[in-house]
Design a protein around this motif. Sequence first.
Motif, PDB file in Angstrom:
ATOM      1  N   LYS A   1      28.982  26.296   3.692  1.00 44.81           N
ATOM      2  CA  LYS A   1      27.534  26.517   3.668  1.00 44.81           C
ATOM      3  C   LYS A   1      27.176  27.805   4.403  1.00 44.81           C
ATOM      4  O   LYS A   1      26.355  28.601   3.938  1.00 44.81           O
ATOM      5  CB  LYS A   1      26.819  25.329   4.327  1.00 44.81           C
ATOM      6  N   SER A   2      27.813  28.016   5.548  1.00 43.34           N
ATOM      7  CA  SER A   2      27.542  29.206   6.356  1.00 43.34           C
ATOM      8  C   SER A   2      28.008  30.478   5.654  1.00 43.34           C
ATOM      9  O   SER A   2      27.335  31.508   5.699  1.00 43.34           O
ATOM     10  CB  SER A   2      28.240  29.083   7.713  1.00 43.34           C
ATOM     11  N   SER A   3      29.142  30.400   4.982  1.00 46.36           N
ATOM     12  CA  SER A   3      29.743  31.601   4.396  1.00 46.36           C
ATOM     13  C   SER A   3      29.241  31.912   2.996  1.00 46.36           C
ATOM     14  O   SER A   3      29.107  33.083   2.623  1.00 46.36           O
ATOM     15  CB  SER A   3      31.266  31.451   4.348  1.00 46.36           C
ATOM     16  N   PHE A   4      28.976  30.859   2.201  1.00 48.36           N
ATOM     17  CA  PHE A   4      28.687  31.070   0.786  1.00 48.36           C
ATOM     18  C   PHE A   4      27.343  30.502   0.334  1.00 48.36           C
ATOM     19  O   PHE A   4      26.960  30.662  -0.820  1.00 48.36           O
ATOM     20  CB  PHE A   4      29.803  30.467  -0.075  1.00 48.36           C
ATOM     21  N   GLY A   5      26.655  29.796   1.247  1.00 45.39           N
ATOM     22  CA  GLY A   5      25.385  29.188   0.871  1.00 45.39           C
ATOM     23  C   GLY A   5      25.537  28.025  -0.078  1.00 45.39           C
ATOM     24  O   GLY A   5      24.583  27.600  -0.731  1.00 45.39           O
ATOM     25  N   ASN A   6      26.728  27.479  -0.178  1.00 45.84           N
ATOM     26  CA  ASN A   6      27.027  26.381  -1.101  1.00 45.84           C
ATOM     27  C   ASN A   6      28.126  25.543  -0.463  1.00 45.84           C
ATOM     28  O   ASN A   6      29.209  26.053  -0.176  1.00 45.84           O
ATOM     29  CB  ASN A   6      27.499  26.949  -2.451  1.00 45.84           C
ATOM     30  N   ASN A   7      27.850  24.265  -0.209  1.00 48.96           N
ATOM     31  CA  ASN A   7      28.849  23.438   0.469  1.00 48.96           C
ATOM     32  C   ASN A   7      29.595  22.487  -0.455  1.00 48.96           C
ATOM     33  O   ASN A   7      30.248  21.548  -0.001  1.00 48.96           O
ATOM     34  CB  ASN A   7      28.213  22.672   1.628  1.00 48.96           C
ATOM     35  N   ASP A   8      29.517  22.708  -1.779  1.00 50.00           N
ATOM     36  CA  ASP A   8      30.301  21.899  -2.706  1.00 50.00           C
ATOM     37  C   ASP A   8      31.790  22.191  -2.519  1.00 50.00           C
ATOM     38  O   ASP A   8      32.185  23.337  -2.268  1.00 50.00           O
ATOM     39  CB  ASP A   8      29.915  22.202  -4.152  1.00 50.00           C
ATOM     40  N   VAL A   9      32.606  21.148  -2.664  1.00 54.33           N
ATOM     41  CA  VAL A   9      34.047  21.305  -2.504  1.00 54.33           C
ATOM     42  C   VAL A   9      34.780  20.652  -3.659  1.00 54.33           C
ATOM     43  O   VAL A   9      34.206  19.886  -4.433  1.00 54.33           O
ATOM     44  CB  VAL A   9      34.549  20.691  -1.170  1.00 54.33           C
ATOM     45  N   LEU A  10      36.050  20.963  -3.776  1.00 53.80           N
ATOM     46  CA  LEU A  10      36.934  20.269  -4.705  1.00 53.80           C
ATOM     47  C   LEU A  10      38.179  19.839  -3.935  1.00 53.80           C
ATOM     48  O   LEU A  10      38.449  20.331  -2.836  1.00 53.80           O
ATOM     49  CB  LEU A  10      37.288  21.161  -5.898  1.00 53.80           C
ATOM     50  N   ILE A  11      38.908  18.915  -4.507  1.00 53.03           N
ATOM     51  CA  ILE A  11      40.110  18.373  -3.863  1.00 53.03           C
ATOM     52  C   ILE A  11      41.308  18.639  -4.767  1.00 53.03           C
ATOM     53  O   ILE A  11      41.240  18.409  -5.980  1.00 53.03           O
ATOM     54  CB  ILE A  11      39.997  16.851  -3.629  1.00 53.03           C
ATOM     55  N   GLU A  12      42.406  19.129  -4.183  1.00 52.97           N
ATOM     56  CA  GLU A  12      43.611  19.385  -4.960  1.00 52.97           C
ATOM     57  C   GLU A  12      44.846  18.876  -4.231  1.00 52.97           C
ATOM     58  O   GLU A  12      44.875  18.867  -3.000  1.00 52.97           O
ATOM     59  CB  GLU A  12      43.789  20.894  -5.209  1.00 52.97           C
ATOM     60  N   ARG A  13      45.829  18.476  -5.002  1.00 57.05           N
ATOM     61  CA  ARG A  13      47.114  18.132  -4.406  1.00 57.05           C
ATOM     62  C   ARG A  13      47.695  19.386  -3.771  1.00 57.05           C
ATOM     63  O   ARG A  13      47.658  20.469  -4.348  1.00 57.05           O
ATOM     64  CB  ARG A  13      48.073  17.611  -5.472  1.00 57.05           C
ATOM     65  N   TYR A  14      48.197  19.228  -2.577  1.00 54.37           N
ATOM     66  CA  TYR A  14      48.788  20.359  -1.871  1.00 54.37           C
ATOM     67  C   TYR A  14      50.232  20.522  -2.329  1.00 54.37           C
ATOM     68  O   TYR A  14      51.060  19.618  -2.156  1.00 54.37           O
ATOM     69  CB  TYR A  14      48.719  20.144  -0.365  1.00 54.37           C
ATOM     70  N   VAL A  15      50.535  21.670  -2.920  1.00 56.80           N
ATOM     71  CA  VAL A  15      51.886  21.950  -3.395  1.00 56.80           C
ATOM     72  C   VAL A  15      52.740  22.364  -2.199  1.00 56.80           C
ATOM     73  O   VAL A  15      52.393  23.284  -1.454  1.00 56.80           O
ATOM     74  CB  VAL A  15      51.872  23.067  -4.455  1.00 56.80           C
ATOM     75  N   ILE A  16      53.849  21.671  -1.997  1.00 51.65           N
ATOM     76  CA  ILE A  16      54.726  21.950  -0.863  1.00 51.65           C
ATOM     77  C   ILE A  16      55.469  23.268  -1.100  1.00 51.65           C
ATOM     78  O   ILE A  16      56.048  23.501  -2.154  1.00 51.65           O
ATOM     79  CB  ILE A  16      55.742  20.801  -0.661  1.00 51.65           C
ATOM     80  N   ASN A  17      55.429  24.132  -0.085  1.00 55.85           N
ATOM     81  CA  ASN A  17      56.120  25.426  -0.126  1.00 55.85           C
ATOM     82  C   ASN A  17      55.819  26.225  -1.400  1.00 55.85           C
ATOM     83  O   ASN A  17      56.728  26.688  -2.107  1.00 55.85           O
ATOM     84  CB  ASN A  17      57.634  25.237   0.008  1.00 55.85           C
ATOM     85  N   PRO A  18      54.544  26.417  -1.716  1.00 62.47           N
ATOM     86  CA  PRO A  18      54.217  27.147  -2.949  1.00 62.47           C
ATOM     87  C   PRO A  18      54.293  28.658  -2.762  1.00 62.47           C
ATOM     88  O   PRO A  18      54.200  29.171  -1.649  1.00 62.47           O
ATOM     89  CB  PRO A  18      52.769  26.729  -3.198  1.00 62.47           C
ATOM     90  N   ARG A  19      54.429  29.347  -3.870  1.00 62.57           N
ATOM     91  CA  ARG A  19      54.214  30.782  -3.891  1.00 62.57           C
ATOM     92  C   ARG A  19      52.807  31.049  -4.409  1.00 62.57           C
ATOM     93  O   ARG A  19      52.256  30.249  -5.172  1.00 62.57           O
ATOM     94  CB  ARG A  19      55.256  31.485  -4.773  1.00 62.57           C
ATOM     95  N   HIS A  20      52.233  32.146  -3.969  1.00 59.43           N
ATOM     96  CA  HIS A  20      50.896  32.550  -4.417  1.00 59.43           C
ATOM     97  C   HIS A  20      51.072  33.828  -5.222  1.00 59.43           C
ATOM     98  O   HIS A  20      51.353  34.892  -4.665  1.00 59.43           O
ATOM     99  CB  HIS A  20      50.000  32.778  -3.200  1.00 59.43           C
ATOM    100  N   ILE A  21      50.929  33.713  -6.527  1.00 58.56           N
ATOM    101  CA  ILE A  21      51.134  34.851  -7.419  1.00 58.56           C
ATOM    102  C   ILE A  21      49.862  35.058  -8.236  1.00 58.56           C
ATOM    103  O   ILE A  21      49.271  34.106  -8.732  1.00 58.56           O
ATOM    104  CB  ILE A  21      52.349  34.630  -8.333  1.00 58.56           C
ATOM    105  N   GLU A  22      49.450  36.312  -8.361  1.00 53.48           N
ATOM    106  CA  GLU A  22      48.231  36.612  -9.109  1.00 53.48           C
ATOM    107  C   GLU A  22      48.523  37.666 -10.158  1.00 53.48           C
ATOM    108  O   GLU A  22      49.402  38.533  -9.976  1.00 53.48           O
ATOM    109  CB  GLU A  22      47.122  37.076  -8.163  1.00 53.48           C
ATOM    110  N   VAL A  23      47.775  37.591 -11.251  1.00 49.94           N
ATOM    111  CA  VAL A  23      47.952  38.524 -12.366  1.00 49.94           C
ATOM    112  C   VAL A  23      46.701  39.376 -12.490  1.00 49.94           C
ATOM    113  O   VAL A  23      45.578  38.852 -12.542  1.00 49.94           O
ATOM    114  CB  VAL A  23      48.218  37.775 -13.685  1.00 49.94           C
ATOM    115  N   GLN A  24      46.885  40.690 -12.521  1.00 56.33           N
ATOM    116  CA  GLN A  24      45.770  41.625 -12.701  1.00 56.33           C
ATOM    117  C   GLN A  24      45.430  41.736 -14.178  1.00 56.33           C
ATOM    118  O   GLN A  24      46.295  42.056 -14.999  1.00 56.33           O
ATOM    119  CB  GLN A  24      46.149  43.006 -12.168  1.00 56.33           C
ATOM    120  N   VAL A  25      44.184  41.437 -14.531  1.00 56.57           N
ATOM    121  CA  VAL A  25      43.751  41.545 -15.922  1.00 56.57           C
ATOM    122  C   VAL A  25      42.604  42.542 -16.026  1.00 56.57           C
ATOM    123  O   VAL A  25      41.897  42.810 -15.051  1.00 56.57           O
ATOM    124  CB  VAL A  25      43.322  40.184 -16.501  1.00 56.57           C
TER     125      VAL A  25
END
Length: 668
Positions: free
Chosen positions: A189-213
């Motif tokens: 709420k403080s950072s984005f003016g919106n306090n809605d959240v979602l819940i996700e399974r936490y992937v153990i030891n994940p990599r974070h990879i992003e693709v530039q489009v």
Amino acid sequence: MFNKILIANRGEIACRVIRSAKKLGIATVAVYSDADANAQHVKLADEAIYIGESPASQSYLQADRIIQAALDTGAEAIHPGYGFLSENDKFAEACEKNNITFIGPPVAAILAMGLKATSKTLMEKAGVPLTPGYHGTNQDADFLKQQADAIGYPVLIKASAGGGGKGMRLVKRSEDFLSSLASCKSEAKSSFGNNDVLIERYVINPRHIEVQVFGDKHGNYVHLFERDCSVQRRHQKVLEEAPAPKMQEAKLEAMREAAINAARAVDYVGAGTIEFIVEQDGTAYFMEMNTRLQVEHPVTEMITRQDLVEWQLRVAFGGPLPKQQHELQIHGHALEARVYAEEPEKGFMPAIGQINYLHYPTQNAFVRVDSGIIEGDEITTFYDPMIAKLIVWGENREAALVQMHNALSQFHVEGVGNNIAFLDRLVASESFTNANLDTNLIQREEDYLFNTTQHTSNELIASAALTELLLRFTKNKVANNAVWQADPLWRSNVQIRYPVKFRLADQEFSIRLTSQGGSMKQPHFVAEVNGEQIELGGELLNKNAVVITLNGKKDKLAFSQSDSALTIFKNGKTYAFNYIQNHYNAEEDQGSAANLKAPMPGAITQVFVTANQSVKKDDVLLTLEAMKMEYAIRAPFDGVVVASYFQKGDQVKAGDELVEFQALEEVA
């Protein structure tokens, strides 16, 4: 092409956009706050407009003022950079209403991908794989807890409108869910003016990879390969690289294709980044889309040899993508390190203050520095404490690692705490060197990365003492206008002894240097250090470099000097030799467990306790926001809150007593 654009951002981001705009002959308009009146982006731009007070909420987030600045200066377009208003649909819409081109995606695309929950629903329809979780609209706390229990722990609570690691909590136990949810919602709420959240399974030891489009207004889409951003602290990226190492090409191609499908699903235009959470076997799940250019885009530029900001400008003007997919290739390997004013050994606590000395590595085809900071600038509490981004390129990953180590060893900062030595250890760590990457790498290498004990050799202490002595005599020469009038370094058949005293960390050193002749330009000495006698000589090259001759070897050292210390930079490490004065007093105790003090300046965001309230060890008493991060002040042990001195919204200084606390055994 545009004749003039306004850049609705600051610091290195604005400087980066200005460089590409100038290359295309486009005039630029900067905006600035009180704190940035003399900033580099203001000096680089052709024009600059004042937009408000130092806090971002009163300046860089004031969309109406930025729009008016564009109208007043005749800017045809606004580049939002990659922060602040870059993903704000209302700002993009306001630009459109005022006939100003928004250099970013269409409003509909920002809306579709701006909320994580909404974007995941769209991606599911587009066939993009998702992490198991709950992405619905029901925000009832008990309902969300039921969903988390059903998914199974650990889970991640994520702000639907979040980004940059904010509004995110890892929950490992069901009993911790509700308190973590409340904290996450408060920060969101403080950072984005919106306090809605979602819940996700936490992937153990994940990599974070992003693709530039990239997409254009003619229906063309390309990807510019991927970046691995797995190395993170507090869910914020520290090191990035391209391409992603140790990944099967088939898995990478599947990710790249999914990224194109994601962009096509929302008729995307401009630069965007599709982020994936990736299992160690390469199985990827869509995480989110950032509808902007990323901080780490330079590594993509290095391996593709493309200017992505230039691409943004051309596409926003209505032109086609500069390259088609078959024309894009990977050339070598690139790494980016984010150099911050922070203290890793203190939980990455941001550091504030003036940068007294700053030396960047030499830039060339292999080394690039993106920054909006120069020597003398001040790191404040108002903005992100990044000093610069250091980007290197090599023909392969091994060559890039060598370039990064060498560049970090040439990157010198004095006056504020920084993470340069930490980054150098990180790059040299076994896990990173061998590309064994996941988001827990820093925790896994903790013993190595945070072993900050400085093993200082007698040779280095002697070198520091000689450097101090050479500086002392140089000042005397200038003051007395005679070469050896004040303190003779060299006289025939005369031995003179000079004492030098230093404090390094918690150790004091008394060094005695005895002249041994030599020449006036390069005198020789014997230094007595910790009972050892060391023969050495030296010559000042300039105000920040010295050559020390020791054991038949010449060693060039970089240094800086202030009123309180001589700082030596060697092999990526910083050694602050503090001067010992007669009036020196040891630093006062910063507070006991019973008196909880503010670790840094900031604003109180939440107060969870009142006077006479009983609490358990590690309970959160209040939260403090500074440098765009929220810090929890926790109970050091079971006890009672005697008094809480601040309320939500109050500004505090470093060292202010926040809570008076009494241990349970002390309560009568």
